[in-house]
Design a protein around this motif. Sequence first.
Motif, PDB file in Angstrom:
ATOM      1  N   ARG A 196       0.799  -1.314  -0.069  1.00  0.00           N
ATOM      2  CA  ARG A 196       0.090   0.025  -0.099  1.00  0.00           C
ATOM      3  C   ARG A 196       0.896   1.304   0.026  1.00  0.00           C
ATOM      4  NH1 ARG A 196      -0.785  -3.688   3.904  1.00  0.00           N
ATOM      5  NH2 ARG A 196      -2.693  -4.432   4.540  1.00  0.00           N
ATOM      6  N   THR A 197       0.452   2.027  -0.684  1.00  0.00           N
ATOM      7  CA  THR A 197       1.033   3.544  -0.757  1.00  0.00           C
ATOM      8  C   THR A 197      -0.419   4.436  -0.437  1.00  0.00           C
ATOM      9  OG1 THR A 197       1.154   4.009  -3.022  1.00  0.00           O
ATOM     10  CG2 THR A 197       2.981   2.963  -2.082  1.00  0.00           C
ATOM     11  N   LYS A 198      -0.191   5.925  -0.548  1.00  0.00           N
ATOM     12  CA  LYS A 198      -1.088   6.973  -0.636  1.00  0.00           C
ATOM     13  C   LYS A 198      -1.823   6.788  -1.922  1.00  0.00           C
ATOM     14  CE  LYS A 198       0.282   9.924   2.983  1.00  0.00           C
ATOM     15  NZ  LYS A 198       0.792  11.309   3.260  1.00  0.00           N
ATOM     16  N   ARG A 199      -1.012   6.384  -3.149  1.00  0.00           N
ATOM     17  CA  ARG A 199      -1.607   6.492  -4.300  1.00  0.00           C
ATOM     18  C   ARG A 199      -2.188   5.063  -4.995  1.00  0.00           C
ATOM     19  NH1 ARG A 199       2.556  10.292  -7.801  1.00  0.00           N
ATOM     20  NH2 ARG A 199       2.209  12.207  -6.282  1.00  0.00           N
ATOM     21  N   ARG A 200      -1.474   4.007  -4.559  1.00  0.00           N
ATOM     22  CA  ARG A 200      -1.882   2.752  -5.096  1.00  0.00           C
ATOM     23  C   ARG A 200      -1.952   1.738  -4.227  1.00  0.00           C
ATOM     24  NH1 ARG A 200       2.815  -0.149  -6.767  1.00  0.00           N
ATOM     25  NH2 ARG A 200       4.675   1.249  -6.501  1.00  0.00           N
ATOM     26  N   VAL A 201      -2.542   0.255  -4.557  1.00  0.00           N
ATOM     27  CA  VAL A 201      -2.648  -1.016  -3.755  1.00  0.00           C
ATOM     28  C   VAL A 201      -2.199  -1.870  -4.754  1.00  0.00           C
ATOM     29  CG1 VAL A 201      -3.959  -2.532  -2.185  1.00  0.00           C
ATOM     30  CG2 VAL A 201      -4.442  -0.262  -2.222  1.00  0.00           C
ATOM     31  N   GLU A 202      -1.402  -2.896  -4.364  1.00  0.00           N
ATOM     32  CA  GLU A 202      -0.884  -3.948  -5.211  1.00  0.00           C
ATOM     33  C   GLU A 202      -0.786  -5.113  -4.430  1.00  0.00           C
ATOM     34  OE1 GLU A 202       2.764  -2.845  -7.146  1.00  0.00           O
ATOM     35  OE2 GLU A 202       1.982  -1.456  -8.368  1.00  0.00           O
ATOM     36  N   LEU A 203      -0.983  -6.396  -5.146  1.00  0.00           N
ATOM     37  CA  LEU A 203      -0.683  -7.383  -4.595  1.00  0.00           C
ATOM     38  C   LEU A 203       0.708  -7.903  -4.521  1.00  0.00           C
ATOM     39  CD1 LEU A 203      -3.647  -9.749  -6.192  1.00  0.00           C
ATOM     40  CD2 LEU A 203      -3.341  -9.147  -3.717  1.00  0.00           C
ATOM     41  N   THR A 204       1.036  -8.400  -3.142  1.00  0.00           N
ATOM     42  CA  THR A 204       2.380  -9.027  -3.095  1.00  0.00           C
ATOM     43  C   THR A 204       2.316 -10.435  -3.884  1.00  0.00           C
ATOM     44  OG1 THR A 204       2.117 -10.003  -0.899  1.00  0.00           O
ATOM     45  CG2 THR A 204       2.864  -7.816  -1.229  1.00  0.00           C
ATOM     46  N   ASP A 205       3.424 -10.922  -4.022  1.00  0.00           N
ATOM     47  CA  ASP A 205       3.556 -12.395  -4.186  1.00  0.00           C
ATOM     48  C   ASP A 205       2.655 -13.194  -3.339  1.00  0.00           C
ATOM     49  OD1 ASP A 205       5.257 -11.555  -6.750  1.00  0.00           O
ATOM     50  OD2 ASP A 205       6.956 -12.385  -5.444  1.00  0.00           O
ATOM     51  N   ALA A 206       3.044 -13.131  -2.174  1.00  0.00           N
ATOM     52  CA  ALA A 206       2.151 -14.054  -1.278  1.00  0.00           C
ATOM     53  C   ALA A 206       0.690 -13.664  -1.524  1.00  0.00           C
ATOM     54  CB  ALA A 206       2.443 -13.554   0.222  1.00  0.00           C
ATOM     55  N   GLY A 207       0.302 -12.317  -1.707  1.00  0.00           N
ATOM     56  CA  GLY A 207      -0.954 -12.038  -2.118  1.00  0.00           C
ATOM     57  C   GLY A 207      -1.728 -12.603  -3.074  1.00  0.00           C
ATOM     58  N   ARG A 208      -0.872 -12.699  -4.197  1.00  0.00           N
ATOM     59  CA  ARG A 208      -1.360 -13.298  -5.326  1.00  0.00           C
ATOM     60  C   ARG A 208      -1.877 -14.708  -5.158  1.00  0.00           C
ATOM     61  NH1 ARG A 208       1.817  -9.376  -8.049  1.00  0.00           N
ATOM     62  NH2 ARG A 208       3.763 -10.564  -7.625  1.00  0.00           N
ATOM     63  N   ILE A 209      -0.923 -15.418  -4.436  1.00  0.00           N
ATOM     64  CA  ILE A 209      -1.219 -17.025  -4.334  1.00  0.00           C
ATOM     65  C   ILE A 209      -2.246 -17.062  -3.153  1.00  0.00           C
ATOM     66  CG2 ILE A 209      -0.297 -18.982  -3.203  1.00  0.00           C
ATOM     67  CD1 ILE A 209       2.627 -18.159  -3.798  1.00  0.00           C
ATOM     68  N   PHE A 210      -2.266 -16.220  -2.341  1.00  0.00           N
ATOM     69  CA  PHE A 210      -3.374 -16.333  -1.114  1.00  0.00           C
ATOM     70  C   PHE A 210      -4.864 -15.885  -1.948  1.00  0.00           C
ATOM     71  CE2 PHE A 210      -6.175 -14.589   2.450  1.00  0.00           C
ATOM     72  CZ  PHE A 210      -5.876 -15.576   3.339  1.00  0.00           C
ATOM     73  N   LEU A 211      -4.816 -15.062  -2.953  1.00  0.00           N
ATOM     74  CA  LEU A 211      -6.028 -14.459  -3.560  1.00  0.00           C
ATOM     75  C   LEU A 211      -6.603 -15.936  -4.419  1.00  0.00           C
ATOM     76  CD1 LEU A 211      -8.244 -12.690  -4.532  1.00  0.00           C
ATOM     77  CD2 LEU A 211      -6.381 -12.221  -6.405  1.00  0.00           C
ATOM     78  N   ASP A 212      -5.701 -16.765  -4.913  1.00  0.00           N
ATOM     79  CA  ASP A 212      -6.008 -17.766  -5.735  1.00  0.00           C
ATOM     80  C   ASP A 212      -6.997 -18.971  -4.645  1.00  0.00           C
ATOM     81  OD1 ASP A 212      -5.530 -16.681  -8.147  1.00  0.00           O
ATOM     82  OD2 ASP A 212      -3.548 -17.702  -8.190  1.00  0.00           O
ATOM     83  N   GLU A 213      -6.241 -19.050  -3.763  1.00  0.00           N
ATOM     84  CA  GLU A 213      -6.864 -20.114  -2.407  1.00  0.00           C
ATOM     85  C   GLU A 213      -7.890 -19.363  -1.926  1.00  0.00           C
ATOM     86  OE1 GLU A 213      -5.581 -23.120  -2.209  1.00  0.00           O
ATOM     87  OE2 GLU A 213      -3.582 -22.770  -3.475  1.00  0.00           O
ATOM     88  N   ALA A 214      -8.179 -18.149  -1.652  1.00  0.00           N
ATOM     89  CA  ALA A 214      -9.165 -17.792  -0.987  1.00  0.00           C
ATOM     90  C   ALA A 214     -10.424 -17.718  -1.904  1.00  0.00           C
ATOM     91  CB  ALA A 214      -8.950 -16.262  -0.753  1.00  0.00           C
ATOM     92  N   ARG A 215     -10.177 -17.527  -3.535  1.00  0.00           N
ATOM     93  CA  ARG A 215     -11.337 -17.870  -4.122  1.00  0.00           C
ATOM     94  C   ARG A 215     -11.869 -19.361  -4.213  1.00  0.00           C
ATOM     95  NH1 ARG A 215      -8.741 -13.731  -9.003  1.00  0.00           N
ATOM     96  NH2 ARG A 215      -9.829 -11.973  -8.614  1.00  0.00           N
ATOM     97  N   GLN A 216     -10.941 -20.084  -4.146  1.00  0.00           N
ATOM     98  CA  GLN A 216     -11.157 -21.503  -4.090  1.00  0.00           C
ATOM     99  C   GLN A 216     -12.163 -21.897  -2.927  1.00  0.00           C
ATOM    100  OE1 GLN A 216      -8.348 -24.173  -5.553  1.00  0.00           O
ATOM    101  NE2 GLN A 216      -7.069 -22.940  -6.421  1.00  0.00           N
ATOM    102  N   ILE A 217     -11.505 -21.323  -1.896  1.00  0.00           N
ATOM    103  CA  ILE A 217     -12.300 -21.658  -0.502  1.00  0.00           C
ATOM    104  C   ILE A 217     -13.746 -21.063  -0.591  1.00  0.00           C
ATOM    105  CG2 ILE A 217     -12.299 -21.035   1.923  1.00  0.00           C
ATOM    106  CD1 ILE A 217      -9.277 -21.090   1.941  1.00  0.00           C
TER     107      ILE A 217
END
Length: 312
Positions: free
Chosen positions: A48-69
Amino acid sequence: MRHLRYFIAVAEELHFGHAAKRLNIAQPPLSLQIRRLEEMVGAQLLFRTKRRVELTDAGRIFLDEARQIMDHVDRAVLAAQRAGRGETGKLVIGFVNAATFSILPDILQAFRTRFPDVAVTLHELSTERQVESLRSGSIDVGFLRPPIDGDVLSLLPVLREALVMALEEHHSLAAHAAPSLRLFAREPFILFPRRLGPGLYDQIIRLCQRSGFTPHVVQETDQMQTIVSLVAAGIGVALVPASLQNLRRTGVVYRTVPESRPIVEVAVAWRGDMFSTNLRTFLNVVKERCTARRSITLCDPTKITPRTSRDC
């Protein structure tokens, strides 16, 4: 589940304000929940910054798993809802042979059409075996011949019919449209063993005795089809339920017996203390189909208990 939903919304929007609006919550609580999730996971999921939000490498992996859950949770909820409505699961049904010539095929077809994902298992069993299997829980519901002993089981009568005489087509009495039962006093009879259906067996004997004779039984066999085949072979005559006429057998004719009133019953039986959703939906189909066929005036299966089953 809440943490996962919040994280997925932020990860897809990549904007805390948009995600908060999508979730219908304020932004500060959302930011707090995401920080707590990262603490639980033990890894930074969002940059996170004041201008943008991005997924980290861990976040991208976690997102895939979270969607499946979440997809699996949705499927689990749907499966539980369908099971609660009796649309899935299994049902084990016992039946006497005679039911296959009358009401059972129509009921099964209607039930399978409406509830195709319920696994139905069928077992052909005598009334005695069905009572044992219902009490042990190895079958859920049975189509049998009342009466039965004891009050553990609930009964729903679904068919009442007369007895008819099955004759070899060249029998001397086959020319009569409705021969009196007294005319068969000296005829050899084919019957089934009493242990297989004591209620029906006793009704046949009583009907003959009221006509002045006790039937001379020359052959006993377990199956109704076999009884009809032996009649075709000229071994003897047989009093059988009228629905058996649906079994087309060359060489056999059926004749109405004036002395026989609608006294033969088929009933659905189940354990009153094991009333599952699948059983309830099945009994509702039974009631609908039998009412449509006008085979009997039925009680409401949702109100039947072991004590009230005799009133049906």
